[in-house]
Design a protein around this motif. Structure first.
Motif, PDB file in Angstrom:
ATOM      1  N   THR A  32     -10.099 -13.503  27.816  1.00  0.00           N
ATOM      2  CA  THR A  32      -9.970 -13.077  26.422  1.00  0.00           C
ATOM      3  C   THR A  32      -9.245 -14.127  25.577  1.00  0.00           C
ATOM      4  O   THR A  32      -8.732 -15.121  26.098  1.00  0.00           O
ATOM      5  CB  THR A  32      -9.186 -11.749  26.331  1.00  0.00           C
ATOM      6  N   LYS A  72       1.042  -0.260  21.808  1.00  0.00           N
ATOM      7  CA  LYS A  72      -0.084   0.174  20.979  1.00  0.00           C
ATOM      8  C   LYS A  72       0.281   1.350  20.079  1.00  0.00           C
ATOM      9  O   LYS A  72      -0.293   1.521  19.006  1.00  0.00           O
ATOM     10  CB  LYS A  72      -1.273   0.560  21.874  1.00  0.00           C
ATOM     11  N   ASP A 106      -3.500  -6.877  20.433  1.00  0.00           N
ATOM     12  CA  ASP A 106      -4.097  -5.587  20.791  1.00  0.00           C
ATOM     13  C   ASP A 106      -5.290  -5.735  21.727  1.00  0.00           C
ATOM     14  O   ASP A 106      -5.953  -4.743  22.043  1.00  0.00           O
ATOM     15  CB  ASP A 106      -4.547  -4.846  19.514  1.00  0.00           C
ATOM     16  N   TYR A 120      -7.086  -6.180  25.203  1.00  0.00           N
ATOM     17  CA  TYR A 120      -6.870  -5.963  26.637  1.00  0.00           C
ATOM     18  C   TYR A 120      -8.193  -6.154  27.370  1.00  0.00           C
ATOM     19  O   TYR A 120      -9.211  -5.566  26.981  1.00  0.00           O
ATOM     20  CB  TYR A 120      -6.309  -4.565  26.895  1.00  0.00           C
ATOM     21  N   ARG A 139      -9.358  -5.075  30.174  1.00  0.00           N
ATOM     22  CA  ARG A 139     -10.019  -3.891  30.750  1.00  0.00           C
ATOM     23  C   ARG A 139     -10.800  -3.112  29.689  1.00  0.00           C
ATOM     24  O   ARG A 139     -11.850  -2.529  29.979  1.00  0.00           O
ATOM     25  CB  ARG A 139      -8.982  -2.991  31.430  1.00  0.00           C
ATOM     26  N   GLU A 140     -10.290  -3.108  28.442  1.00  0.00           N
ATOM     27  CA  GLU A 140     -11.004  -2.430  27.368  1.00  0.00           C
ATOM     28  C   GLU A 140     -12.257  -3.215  26.975  1.00  0.00           C
ATOM     29  O   GLU A 140     -13.305  -2.615  26.685  1.00  0.00           O
ATOM     30  CB  GLU A 140     -10.087  -2.240  26.160  1.00  0.00           C
ATOM     31  N   GLN A 176     -14.900  -2.560  29.579  1.00  0.00           N
ATOM     32  CA  GLN A 176     -15.491  -1.227  29.414  1.00  0.00           C
ATOM     33  C   GLN A 176     -16.505  -1.223  28.269  1.00  0.00           C
ATOM     34  O   GLN A 176     -17.581  -0.619  28.382  1.00  0.00           O
ATOM     35  CB  GLN A 176     -14.399  -0.192  29.153  1.00  0.00           C
ATOM     36  N   MET A 177     -16.173  -1.921  27.190  1.00  0.00           N
ATOM     37  CA  MET A 177     -17.098  -2.001  26.060  1.00  0.00           C
ATOM     38  C   MET A 177     -18.385  -2.708  26.452  1.00  0.00           C
ATOM     39  O   MET A 177     -19.489  -2.285  26.072  1.00  0.00           O
ATOM     40  CB  MET A 177     -16.428  -2.727  24.883  1.00  0.00           C
ATOM     41  N   TRP A 193     -16.837  -6.236  21.019  1.00  0.00           N
ATOM     42  CA  TRP A 193     -16.073  -6.993  22.018  1.00  0.00           C
ATOM     43  C   TRP A 193     -16.196  -8.493  21.798  1.00  0.00           C
ATOM     44  O   TRP A 193     -15.334  -9.268  22.240  1.00  0.00           O
ATOM     45  CB  TRP A 193     -16.532  -6.629  23.430  1.00  0.00           C
TER      46      TRP A 193
END
Length: 484
Positions: A265, A396, A438, A440, A442-443, A446-447, A455
């Motif tokens: 990221t 968050k 903000d 992450y 893992r998020e 998932q997206m 994303w």
């Protein structure tokens, strides 16, 4: 029919070293040269002792004297002998001699091979355990191009004769595996340790090439080395090839970043850039003598159970595309990473990490296996010129930013933390990008797996392009569906 007794269980019958050598010897087509320089002269001895070697061994030689070795194979640019370049030169030279001297018309079915090693065993003072390069260049069909398997070993035994004997066994296993297990490289790797304990010798680099290994990804073979306990860490370069850790790390300043990188990221890359800026301000540190390592631990790869090789390859592709050197390790604790790097360098080291990682470092439960507990671990972690570059954490819900100034460790660890903090061992990364806190991974993952949009803005442009172009992490959607 063999006799079986009630209660017998099936098991894999491992051929003896003599049986392996004899099978090679009795094949009328397998024919080649053994060239062993340095301290390793034992492999060919196993073939002579097995019997029937006259049809297998074209030549067995030991260019032990350096001047004589130079006269045969030439002089390396670095004037060193126990190197991969030297081994490759030996393999090519001896293979060319076989081709020149043995007529294909007279021997149309011959499968030529060259086995070679160049090693240095333990020194007289027993301070330097020794290491070496071992390889085979061979055919499995007379009209086919040559295949190569090249590996690097580190000795762990404390006696030169024991090391030589172990090397001889490894050599037989390699030759036998090259001919009879080439269709399954993963099994071939495991069979290299037939009749050898993993405490005796370590294989920390291996590369396969040639027509029979066109579909082999050497990064996956690296992963197998760590997974099988053959070594504690492996490395591969941005071009995707496995590289010898010593070659990358020797006498270098090292900045290491540990993470899942699933995917890489903007936070990961910001942490890398900002920590690098701080690291380069240290004394005796310059970009030319600094190596940046992106580390993925085996425990991270096993986070969801058995290692997902496709998932591993997706992460590797992304990191390599960003020009990074990747290390896969079996080091759960950070002090073990520092110990490992200390094998190769006495220069400065830096660890870039997030707040949660630093809090984990001060958790006593990770050090109960050490007789000195957390104090022993910290002695190993911070005894050198090491600094931790700390990337902040944003809550968050409240928006609170946690740094080294306000993070909370266990009350028993509070004074210990203060000691390292006030002695400059923990340095805050202050020039970070507040707009990306903000994000992450893992998020993001998932997206991607759910096919959602948005994303793309959370990742570096090159990473986004690669994920879309190569459909990376697409298998995550299938895994989620299977769980449901």
């Amino acid at each position: 029919m063999p006799i079986t007794i009630m209660g017998d269980r099936e098991f894999e019958n491992v051929p003896s070293i003599k049986s392996k050598a004899l099978r090679i010897n009795l094949n009328e087509n397998i024919y080649g040269t053994f060239s062993e320089i340095g301290a390793g002269q034992e492999t060919v001895r196993n073939f002579f002792r097995a019997g029937g070697a006259s049809g297998t061994i074209a030549k067995a030689m030991s260019a032990y004297d350096k001047d004589f070795s130079d006269a045969i194979y030439g002089i390396e640019d670095d004037r060193r002998y126990v190197t991969e370049e030297r081994l490759k030169r030996m393999l090519v030279h001896e293979t060319n001699l076989i081709e020149q001297r043995i007529s294909r018309e007279k021997h149309p079915n011959k499968l030529f091979f060259t086995y070679a090693n160049t090693v240095a065993t333990i020194d007289f003072a027993k301070k330097y355990k020794g290491h070496g390069w071992v390889g085979i260049r061979y055919q499995v069909h007379p009209e086919e191009d040559y295949n190569e398997i090249i590996l690097h070993v580190r000795f762990h035994e404390n006696d030169a004769r024991l090391q030589q004997n172990t090397l001889g066994i490894l050599g037989v296993n390699l030759i036998y595996g090259a001919y009879y297990k080439y269709d399954n490289p993963k099994k071939l790797l495991r069979y290299l340790y037939d009749h050898i304990d993993k405490d005796q010798i370590e294989i920390d680099t291996i590369n396969f090439s040639g027509p029979r290994f066109e579909k082999v990804d050497n990064r996956l073979m690296s992963l197998q080395l760590v997974k099988n306990g053959m070594t504690e860490a492996v490395m591969f370069a941005p071009d995707g090839n496995n590289v010898l850790p010593a070659k990358i790390l020797y006498k270098k300043n090292i900045l290491a970043l540990r993470g899942s990188f699933r995917p890489v990221t903007k936070v990961n890359m910001d942490m890398y850039k900002r920590s690098m800026e701080l690291f380069l301000k240290e004394n005796r540190v310059s970009e030319e003598n600094t190596e940046v390592i992106f580390e993925i631990t085996l425990s991270n790869l096993r986070a969801e159970g058995e290692i997902d090789e496709r998932d591993f390859m997706d992460r590797a592709e992304l990191l390599c595309s960003l020009g990074q050197t990747v290390m896969i390790s079996n080091f759960q604790e950070y002090y073990r990473v520092v110990e490992y790097f200390s094998r190769y360098t006495k220069e400065r080291m830096g660890l870039a990490m997030g707040v949660n990682n630093l809090i984990d470092i001060f958790d006593e439960k990770y050090y109960r296996h050490l007789s000195g507990g957390i104090l022993e671990a910290f002695g190993k972690l911070f005894f050198k010129d090491l600094k931790v570059y700390l990337y902040p954490l944003k809550d968050k819900e409240t928006g609170t930013i946690t740094t080294s100034e306000n993070l909370k460790v266990h009350p028993r660890m509070k004074e210990l933390y203060k000691f390292f903090k006030y002695n400059g061992k923990v340095v805050d990364i202050t020039n970070y990008d507040p707009e990306i806190l903000d994000i992450y991974s893992r998020e993001v993952l998932q997206m991607i797996s759910e096919g959602k949009s948005g994303w793309e803005d959370m990742l570096p442009e090159r990473t986004t392009a690669m994920i879309k172009a190569h459909n990376l992490f697409s298998h995550q959607k299938q895994k989620e569906a299977q769980k449901a």
